[in-house]
Design a protein around this motif. Structure first.
Motif, PDB file in Angstrom:
ATOM      1  N   VAL A   1      -8.617 -10.603  -5.087  1.00 49.79           N
ATOM      2  CA  VAL A   1      -9.577  -9.536  -4.794  1.00 49.79           C
ATOM      3  C   VAL A   1      -9.690  -8.662  -6.040  1.00 49.79           C
ATOM      4  CG1 VAL A   1      -9.959  -7.434  -3.439  1.00 49.79           C
ATOM      5  CG2 VAL A   1      -9.137  -9.508  -2.316  1.00 49.79           C
ATOM      6  N   THR A   2     -10.900  -8.234  -6.348  1.00 48.67           N
ATOM      7  CA  THR A   2     -11.128  -7.332  -7.484  1.00 48.67           C
ATOM      8  C   THR A   2     -11.600  -5.991  -6.946  1.00 48.67           C
ATOM      9  OG1 THR A   2     -11.730  -9.175  -8.941  1.00 48.67           O
ATOM     10  CG2 THR A   2     -12.417  -6.969  -9.619  1.00 48.67           C
ATOM     11  N   TRP A   3     -10.843  -4.917  -7.226  1.00 49.05           N
ATOM     12  CA  TRP A   3     -11.191  -3.613  -6.675  1.00 49.05           C
ATOM     13  C   TRP A   3     -11.685  -2.690  -7.785  1.00 49.05           C
ATOM     14  CZ3 TRP A   3     -12.290  -2.962  -1.886  1.00 49.05           C
ATOM     15  CH2 TRP A   3     -12.566  -1.681  -1.423  1.00 49.05           C
TER      16      TRP A   3
ATOM     17  N   TRP B   1     -15.900   5.567  -7.068  1.00 47.92           N
ATOM     18  CA  TRP B   1     -14.707   4.828  -6.649  1.00 47.92           C
ATOM     19  C   TRP B   1     -13.415   5.620  -6.836  1.00 47.92           C
ATOM     20  CZ3 TRP B   1     -15.473   0.513  -3.978  1.00 47.92           C
ATOM     21  CH2 TRP B   1     -16.718  -0.103  -4.095  1.00 47.92           C
TER      22      TRP B   1
ATOM     23  N   LEU C   1      -6.519   2.218  -5.361  1.00 46.32           N
ATOM     24  CA  LEU C   1      -6.380   1.589  -4.046  1.00 46.32           C
ATOM     25  C   LEU C   1      -6.216   2.591  -2.910  1.00 46.32           C
ATOM     26  CD1 LEU C   1      -4.031  -1.435  -4.874  1.00 46.32           C
ATOM     27  CD2 LEU C   1      -6.533  -1.298  -4.988  1.00 46.32           C
TER      28      LEU C   1
ATOM     29  N   TRP D   1      -9.112  -2.462   3.392  1.00 48.54           N
ATOM     30  CA  TRP D   1      -9.834  -3.697   3.093  1.00 48.54           C
ATOM     31  C   TRP D   1      -8.864  -4.850   2.864  1.00 48.54           C
ATOM     32  CZ3 TRP D   1     -14.821  -5.015   3.439  1.00 48.54           C
ATOM     33  CH2 TRP D   1     -15.786  -4.008   3.489  1.00 48.54           C
ATOM     34  N   LEU D   2      -7.814  -4.585   2.104  1.00 47.33           N
ATOM     35  CA  LEU D   2      -6.845  -5.641   1.788  1.00 47.33           C
ATOM     36  C   LEU D   2      -6.137  -6.141   3.045  1.00 47.33           C
ATOM     37  CD1 LEU D   2      -5.311  -4.214  -1.507  1.00 47.33           C
ATOM     38  CD2 LEU D   2      -6.740  -6.256  -1.272  1.00 47.33           C
TER      39      LEU D   2
ATOM     40  N   ILE E   1     -15.957  -7.686  -5.207  1.00 46.20           N
ATOM     41  CA  ILE E   1     -14.675  -7.469  -4.547  1.00 46.20           C
ATOM     42  C   ILE E   1     -14.076  -8.747  -3.976  1.00 46.20           C
ATOM     43  CG2 ILE E   1     -13.578  -6.316  -2.568  1.00 46.20           C
ATOM     44  CD1 ILE E   1     -15.519  -3.943  -3.103  1.00 46.20           C
TER      45      ILE E   1
ATOM     46  N   THR F   1      -9.849   3.055   2.740  1.00 41.30           N
ATOM     47  CA  THR F   1      -9.334   2.828   1.382  1.00 41.30           C
ATOM     48  C   THR F   1      -9.319   1.333   1.077  1.00 41.30           C
ATOM     49  OG1 THR F   1      -7.038   2.566   2.093  1.00 41.30           O
ATOM     50  CG2 THR F   1      -7.801   4.827   1.653  1.00 41.30           C
ATOM     51  N   ALA F   2      -9.006   1.000  -0.163  1.00 41.98           N
ATOM     52  CA  ALA F   2      -8.842  -0.406  -0.541  1.00 41.98           C
ATOM     53  C   ALA F   2      -7.726  -1.055   0.268  1.00 41.98           C
ATOM     54  CB  ALA F   2      -8.541  -0.509  -2.030  1.00 41.98           C
TER      55      ALA F   2
ATOM     56  N   GLN G   1      -8.222  -5.207 -11.117  1.00 44.38           N
ATOM     57  CA  GLN G   1      -9.111  -4.055 -11.278  1.00 44.38           C
ATOM     58  C   GLN G   1     -10.392  -4.492 -11.969  1.00 44.38           C
ATOM     59  OE1 GLN G   1      -8.750  -0.571 -10.458  1.00 44.38           O
ATOM     60  NE2 GLN G   1      -7.201  -1.440  -9.094  1.00 44.38           N
TER      61      GLN G   1
ATOM     62  N   VAL H   1      -4.438  -8.710  -6.616  1.00 39.54           N
ATOM     63  CA  VAL H   1      -5.428  -7.636  -6.695  1.00 39.54           C
ATOM     64  C   VAL H   1      -5.641  -7.266  -8.148  1.00 39.54           C
ATOM     65  CG1 VAL H   1      -6.065  -5.317  -5.957  1.00 39.54           C
ATOM     66  CG2 VAL H   1      -4.701  -6.780  -4.444  1.00 39.54           C
TER      67      VAL H   1
END
Length: 346
Positions: free
Chosen positions: A199-201, A299, A205, A249-250, A190, A245-246, A273, A271
């Motif tokens: 960032v890699t989710w 996820w 999101l 985090w973001l 991530i 949620t993402a 994936q 961001v």
């Protein structure tokens, strides 16, 4: 200097814990939490770790003894009333199949010898892909993948081990770990490119899932251990942690990236994936990728752990504010300097 195991002081301390796998992320966090709470901590590590640089922690005595050498380990750990199972095989299915049951048997064997309570960190794998949005201790466990079925079997084995009266057991179930060093989704995928503004989710999101900040989870282990006599011979409790949620985090990542000068010119993090199809293909030759790909459903399935029973036992769950926990986790990874953190909090 790391004390020799035989240099453990002879005390009448009524609170002594044996931590199996104490050099791992959870094991070390638990060692620190129990020691900070005044427990005498006996920290088991592999015999090969005897010459390694083991951290000097007040109240912690390192035991370089093989976990399956029950007689030697029980002799070194005499007086321990609680055993924490912090052993974890490599993530591949093959390694789990070969090692996870044996590690559970070793933990049960030494716990029986000590007539102690074995504490196991659980996870949400048990509930399978059709799991409901709220997970309680009595939620049906319909595991659908290999690791989920293995987790169910291990907990069933642990339950059975308590039937003879020689030991007690507690499963403390939690979400994804973060904090206290490397080896989580945060540093592996991530946030590994956060210093480059990316960032890699792994999922949508807007899907909220449970996360366990390890220092909080470790303190919960201590609090439950202190109240263990109020529980049945076998109990399962749920640790709520952070249900986020993402996007949340973001928000935290963006604030830290702005302080560090990592934001792109657009003023927002890029961001991406996680490339799940590529992970599946790579899994043909890399077993770890195959094991990770099997957990993709976590996820995209909203879920949370209901901690009502845990709070009834220990009161409010140890809970570091999310932004503070994220910042400390990045500090633990060496991505954010201590000085920057202090300046931001000043």
């Amino acid at each position: 200097m790391t004390p020799h195991p035989l240099s453990r002081p002879c005390t009448d301390n009524p609170s002594t814990v044996l931590i199996l796998g104490a050099r791992g992320r959870l094991g070390l966090a638990a060692a620190r939490a129990f020691a900070h709470a005044g427990w005498q901590v006996l920290a088991q590590v592999r015999p090969s770790a005897q010459g390694a640089a083991l951290p000097a922690i007040a109240g912690v005595w390192w035991l370089p003894v093989a976990v399956d050498d029950t007689a030697a380990l029980a002799a070194q750990a005499q007086g321990a009333q609680v055993v924490v199972h912090a052993l974890n095989p490599a993530y591949t299915h093959k390694t789990w199949r070969e090692q996870a049951p044996a590690l559970m048997e070793a933990a049960i064997a030494v716990t029986r010898q000590l007539h102690a309570t074995l504490m196991l960190p659980g996870n949400v794998y048990n509930f399978g892909e059709a799991m409901p949005p709220v997970l309680r201790e009595d939620t049906p466990q319909n595991a659908t993948g290999f690791k989920g079925r293995m987790r169910v079997q291990l907990e069933q084995r642990l339950h059975a081990a308590t039937q003879g009266g020689e030991m007690r057991a507690i499963v403390l179930r939690a979400g994804d770990f973060f904090g206290s060093g490397t080896g989580s989704w945060i540093d592996q995928a991530i946030a590994k490119d956060l210093p480059r503004g990316r960032v890699t989710w792994p999922g949508p999101l807007d899907v909220a899932t449970p996360w366990a900040y390890l220092p909080d989870l470790a303190r919960s282990f201590v609090r439950v251990a202190q109240e263990r006599h109020r529980l049945a011979a076998f109990e399962c409790l749920h640790f709520g942690g952070h249900h986020v949620t993402a996007q949340q985090w973001l928000h935290s990542f963006t604030a830290i990236a702005a302080e560090q000068g990592w934001l792109p010119d657009t003023g927002a993090l890029r961001v991406g994936q996680l490339p799940w199809p590529l992970l599946c293909v790579a899994g043909v030759v890399a077993p770890t990728f195959a094991a990770l790909a099997a957990m993709r459903y976590l996820w995209r399935t909203p879920h949370r752990l209901d901690n009502t029973r845990l709070r009834a036992l220990i009161g409010d769950e140890p809970h570091t504010p999310f932004d503070q926990a994220v910042r400390q986790a990045l500090m633990d990874l060496g991505l954010v300097a201590m000085q920057s953190s202090r300046a931001a909090l000043a």
